[in-house]
Design a protein around this motif. Structure first.
Motif, short mmCIF file in Angstrom:
data_model
loop_
_atom_site.label_atom_id
_atom_site.label_comp_id
_atom_site.label_asym_id
_atom_site.label_seq_id
_atom_site.Cartn_x
_atom_site.Cartn_y
_atom_site.Cartn_z
N VAL A 65 39.76 -14.57 15.90
CA VAL A 65 39.22 -14.15 14.99
C VAL A 65 38.47 -12.71 15.04
O VAL A 65 37.72 -12.82 16.16
CB VAL A 65 38.18 -14.98 14.19
N ALA A 66 38.80 -11.82 14.20
CA ALA A 66 37.73 -10.61 14.37
C ALA A 66 36.83 -10.62 12.81
O ALA A 66 37.55 -11.24 11.87
CB ALA A 66 38.51 -9.25 14.47
N VAL A 67 36.24 -9.86 12.99
CA VAL A 67 35.14 -9.59 11.47
C VAL A 67 35.20 -8.22 11.15
O VAL A 67 35.10 -7.03 12.05
CB VAL A 67 33.87 -10.10 11.66
N GLU A 68 35.53 -7.87 9.69
CA GLU A 68 35.63 -6.66 9.24
C GLU A 68 34.71 -6.61 8.04
O GLU A 68 34.51 -7.61 7.22
CB GLU A 68 37.01 -6.25 8.71
N MET A 69 33.85 -5.61 8.17
CA MET A 69 32.60 -5.65 6.98
C MET A 69 32.36 -4.32 6.89
O MET A 69 32.53 -3.30 7.33
CB MET A 69 31.41 -6.34 7.29
N GLU A 70 31.82 -4.00 5.51
CA GLU A 70 31.38 -2.63 4.95
C GLU A 70 29.91 -2.87 3.91
O GLU A 70 30.23 -3.89 3.26
CB GLU A 70 32.57 -1.85 4.39
N LEU A 71 29.37 -2.12 4.10
CA LEU A 71 28.22 -1.83 2.81
C LEU A 71 28.64 -0.79 2.09
O LEU A 71 28.87 0.37 2.43
CB LEU A 71 26.94 -1.79 3.68
N VAL A 72 28.90 -1.09 0.56
CA VAL A 72 29.24 0.06 -0.36
C VAL A 72 28.19 0.13 -1.18
O VAL A 72 27.38 -0.88 -1.56
CB VAL A 72 30.67 -0.41 -0.82
N ASP A 73 28.05 1.14 -1.94
CA ASP A 73 27.24 1.45 -3.08
C ASP A 73 27.55 0.38 -4.26
O ASP A 73 28.66 0.44 -4.56
CB ASP A 73 27.19 2.87 -3.43
N SER A 74 26.89 -0.37 -4.71
CA SER A 74 27.13 -1.43 -5.62
C SER A 74 27.59 -0.82 -7.16
O SER A 74 28.33 -1.69 -7.59
CB SER A 74 26.03 -2.49 -6.04
N GLN A 75 27.48 0.40 -7.32
CA GLN A 75 27.70 1.19 -8.71
C GLN A 75 29.01 1.83 -8.36
O GLN A 75 29.84 1.93 -9.15
CB GLN A 75 26.49 1.61 -9.18
N THR A 76 28.99 2.53 -7.39
CA THR A 76 30.12 3.72 -7.01
C THR A 76 31.20 3.16 -6.17
O THR A 76 32.27 3.45 -6.31
CB THR A 76 29.59 4.83 -6.63
N GLY A 77 31.00 2.21 -5.41
CA GLY A 77 31.68 1.60 -4.54
C GLY A 77 32.04 2.68 -3.06
O GLY A 77 32.81 2.22 -2.25
N GLU A 78 31.34 3.52 -3.26
CA GLU A 78 31.43 4.32 -1.90
C GLU A 78 30.92 3.66 -0.50
O GLU A 78 29.96 3.08 -0.68
CB GLU A 78 30.41 5.69 -2.26
N GLN A 79 31.87 3.99 0.25
CA GLN A 79 31.36 3.27 1.71
C GLN A 79 30.20 3.88 2.45
O GLN A 79 30.08 5.15 2.62
CB GLN A 79 32.63 3.16 2.63
N ILE A 80 29.08 3.27 2.68
CA ILE A 80 27.92 3.55 2.99
C ILE A 80 27.96 3.21 4.72
O ILE A 80 27.34 4.02 5.73
CB ILE A 80 26.56 3.15 2.62
N ALA A 81 28.39 2.05 5.25
CA ALA A 81 28.65 1.70 6.65
C ALA A 81 29.76 0.75 6.66
O ALA A 81 29.94 -0.06 5.60
CB ALA A 81 27.30 0.89 6.95
N SER A 82 30.24 0.69 7.83
CA SER A 82 31.25 -0.24 7.97
C SER A 82 31.33 -0.62 9.54
O SER A 82 30.88 0.12 10.36
CB SER A 82 32.55 0.26 7.74
N MET A 83 32.06 -1.87 9.78
CA MET A 83 32.21 -2.17 11.27
C MET A 83 33.39 -3.19 11.23
O MET A 83 33.78 -3.90 10.52
CB MET A 83 31.01 -3.37 11.53
N VAL A 84 34.08 -3.08 12.23
CA VAL A 84 35.14 -3.63 12.72
C VAL A 84 34.93 -4.35 14.06
O VAL A 84 34.93 -3.68 15.00
CB VAL A 84 36.61 -3.20 12.96
#
Length: 275
Positions: A189-208
């Motif tokens: 298993v690998a993990v994919e995650m991202e933090l997005v602006d809760s209103q616009t959906g714009e990606q603020i940070a991400s990690m694989v």
């Protein structure tokens, strides 16, 4: 210099608020986010139905993240993780004060026979990982249930879940609602995650994160986290959650300019300003 990380959560929130105000955020926006942070995260969110998807055959990534193009190797995470952090002046981690933690999504390995995975086994790992993520980030960002100004949304997926062998009779849970006939294998298993602006959906940070913390680990019971036989799976999910937090800590280190502004704005309790 005023070095700040998520490990000093109360001070970081104060810094984030002061920077947000300095950037021109209205008092109404700050009050909205503060009100949201006082609301408990909904237990129903963590127990929402989990839709299984499959890893596309021959692809490097699952397709879960909104954007993979900005990912780069991160030496702070042993070189096994690819990460991205926005440096936009108005949309970066320093500007946010709360987070919604979405239910974890599950991507099966591309060659898995989904019919061999019982319904009650489909979400057990994802639900435990969701709780582990909440524990990892909650001292950095208050966890809220509603989107709003200055609120992030943490989206995550466990990728490459496989079906294991039959659970030996001696290892099978006594309670029928806790027992699984076959294990869930998280060895690759690998993990994919991202933090997005809760209103616009714009990606603020991400990690694989491809760190194979689950090597040799299997889930053999619905309540696997409480049984020593399946401790390796619990430890793997806890480890991935810690690595998400490690990434956020390193990503949130203030730039020299922001650190100087934080120094100038910070006043310990009891301090008075002499005019």
């Amino acid at each position: 210099m005023f070095n700040v990380s998520f490990q000093s959560s109360s001070r970081v929130l104060g810094v984030a608020l002061s920077l947000a105000v300095g950037a021109g955020c209205s008092r109404q926006q700050t009050q909205t986010a503060s009100t949201a942070s006082s609301q408990p995260a909904s237990a129903e969110t963590a127990e929402a139905p989990i839709e299984l998807k499959k890893m596309p055959a021959g692809k490097e990534f699952s397709g879960f993240l909104k954007d993979y193009s900005n990912l780069k190797p991160n030496p702070n995470l042993d070189g096994t993780a690819l990460t991205f952090v926005s440096n936009d002046a108005q949309k970066n981690l320093h500007r946010y004060i709360a987070v919604i933690v979405d239910p974890v999504q599950v991507y099966l390995a591309s060659d898995v026979d989904e019919s061999k995975l019982p319904d009650k086994a489909r979400g057990v790992g994802a639900r435990y990982f969701h709780k582990a993520l909440e524990g990892a980030v909650s001292s950095a960002f208050p966890i809220v249930s509603q989107p709003g100004p200055l609120v992030l949304r943490l989206r995550s997926a466990i990728v490459g879940v496989d079906v294991g062998g039959e659970v030996p009779a001696a290892d099978k849970a006594a309670a029928a609602d806790n027992a699984l006939d076959r294990t869930v294998n998280i060895g690759k298993v690998a993990v994919e995650m991202e933090l997005v602006d809760s209103q616009t959906g714009e990606q603020i940070a991400s990690m694989v994160d491809r760190e194979t913390l689950g090597s040799g680990a299997e889930i053999g019971a619905v309540n696997f986290s409480r049984e020593e036989k399946w401790a390796a799976a619990r430890e793997a999910f806890d480890g991935w959650a810690r690595r998400v937090r490690d990434f956020l800590d390193s990503a949130d280190e203030l730039s020299p300019e922001d650190a100087k502004r934080a120094d100038q704005s910070y006043r310990p309790y009891g301090d008075t300003v002499t005019k």
